[in-house]
Scaffold this motif. Structure first.
Motif, PDB file in Angstrom:
ATOM      1  N   SER A  67       2.382  -0.893  -4.976  1.00 40.75           N
ATOM      2  CA  SER A  67       2.692  -1.084  -3.562  1.00 40.75           C
ATOM      3  C   SER A  67       3.041  -2.535  -3.302  1.00 40.75           C
ATOM      4  O   SER A  67       2.802  -3.418  -4.126  1.00 40.75           O
ATOM      5  N   GLY A  68       3.622  -2.761  -2.121  1.00 38.95           N
ATOM      6  CA  GLY A  68       4.013  -4.098  -1.727  1.00 38.95           C
ATOM      7  C   GLY A  68       4.642  -4.053  -0.361  1.00 38.95           C
ATOM      8  O   GLY A  68       4.776  -2.983   0.254  1.00 38.95           O
ATOM      9  N   PRO A  69       5.058  -5.194   0.153  1.00 43.26           N
ATOM     10  CA  PRO A  69       5.761  -5.208   1.442  1.00 43.26           C
ATOM     11  C   PRO A  69       7.118  -4.542   1.312  1.00 43.26           C
ATOM     12  O   PRO A  69       7.653  -4.408   0.204  1.00 43.26           O
ATOM     13  N   ALA A  70       7.675  -4.116   2.435  1.00 41.45           N
ATOM     14  CA  ALA A  70       9.027  -3.561   2.408  1.00 41.45           C
ATOM     15  C   ALA A  70       9.955  -4.555   1.716  1.00 41.45           C
ATOM     16  O   ALA A  70       9.931  -5.750   2.006  1.00 41.45           O
ATOM     17  N   GLY A  71      10.738  -4.059   0.770  1.00 40.55           N
ATOM     18  CA  GLY A  71      11.603  -4.917  -0.032  1.00 40.55           C
ATOM     19  C   GLY A  71      11.094  -5.135  -1.433  1.00 40.55           C
ATOM     20  O   GLY A  71      11.812  -5.693  -2.268  1.00 40.55           O
TER      21      GLY A  71
END
Length: 303
Positions: A67-71
């Motif tokens: 997972s991660g931030p959008a982008g």
């Protein structure tokens, strides 16, 4: 290795024939690509999670999540996806994905009930992430996706192992029996890996013993990519996200499909049943810095 004239391998063709959906599968197969179309590239950049399936150094199949931030997901070009994340040391796929590997991935948008699969060859990018060369790109229908919206959890720590062992504990069996969603990774010819999604009302997935998990297969897109792989290779890995805490339950084992009429009658909406013999379990805390809102169940879920 695909069967001549189709995008499917022999195991998928066998499963499609058993189910009597060869014509539907041929139609659906037209959507299987080896490149990332523009609409899929945009979809990837908006996602917060990616499910990844692969074999560990011992050959066991696992499914996990990144997972991660959008982008954090990007289509660098029509044949390449970049992932600005990699499994942490506590993850059973950490070692495997620290080197080139065959992987299956599924990017899920629970809020919009959308998903796409991208399978191919991954390699570390030298910056703590992955570069994935696409070999198979598939957009799937919205069936059985429970609607949820991601929420950031600022106090999240690094992923860590809560427990591991050869079978499910009593608490883990309860988590299985109350789950409404899981992901499954399987392997086909030449070691190629696929990751897929399963959903239903809580109770559709059942831990009937510490070493046995069972679920119904509902009507799908007729491709039979998961069951087709299991026709040739029983290895499988399940991922059960804990949507409330950011934890995850990872299960590996061997699965078989029951195609009998009795299996069709075993659960509402079942067209067949799959039973997985558990050989390994890893429970992670802080598997992701995300939690999710309460589910809005899919209208496609059989009652």
């Amino acid at each position: 290795m695909t069967t001549t004239g189709t995008p499917y391998h022999s195991g998928e063709r066998t499963a499609q024939a058993r189910a009597g959906v060869t014509d539907r599968a041929d139609h659906a197969g037209r959507s299987i690509r080896s490149t990332v179309p523009a609409v899929a590239a945009r979809f990837l950049t908006e996602r917060r999670m990616l499910v990844v399936g692969a074999a560990d150094p011992d050959g066991r199949i696992w499914a996990t999540q990144l997972s991660g931030p959008a982008g954090f997901l990007q289509a660098a070009d029509e044949r390449t996806m970049t992932v600005a994340a990699r499994p942490a040391g506590a993850d059973p796929l950490a070692e495997a994905l620290a080197r080139p590997a065959q992987i299956g991935t599924i990017a899920l948008d629970p809020a919009g009930r959308r998903r796409m699969r991208l399978n191919g060859r991954s390699a570390p990018d030298g910056r703590g992430g992955l570069t994935v060369h696409a070999e198979e790109v598939v957009s799937n229908c919205p069936k059985y996706i429970q609607r949820r919206t991601p929420l950031d959890r600022p106090g999240a720590g690094s992923p860590r192992t809560v427990s591991e062992g050869p079978a499910l504990s009593t608490a883990q069996r309860l988590a299985v029996n109350t789950s409404d969603t899981f992901f499954i990774a399987t392997a086909g010819p030449d070691g190629r890996v696929d990751a897929s999604h399963r959903g239903g009302f809580p109770g559709f997935l059942q831990a009937v013993a510490p070493d046995t998990v069972r679920w119904p297969e509902y009507r799908g897109n007729a491709m039979f990519m998961t069951l087709g792989n299991l026709e040739l290779d029983p290895r499988a890995g399940l991922l059960l996200p804990d949507w409330e805490t950011g934890g995850a339950l990872l299960i590996t084992g061997e699965a078989r499909t029951d195609w009998s009429e009795e299996a069709r009658q075993a659960a509402p909406g079942a067209e067949r049943m799959v039973e997985l013999t558990v050989t390994g379990v890893r429970e992670l805390a802080d598997a992701t810095p995300l939690t999710w809102t309460d589910p809005e169940y899919s209208p496609a879920n059989p009652h």
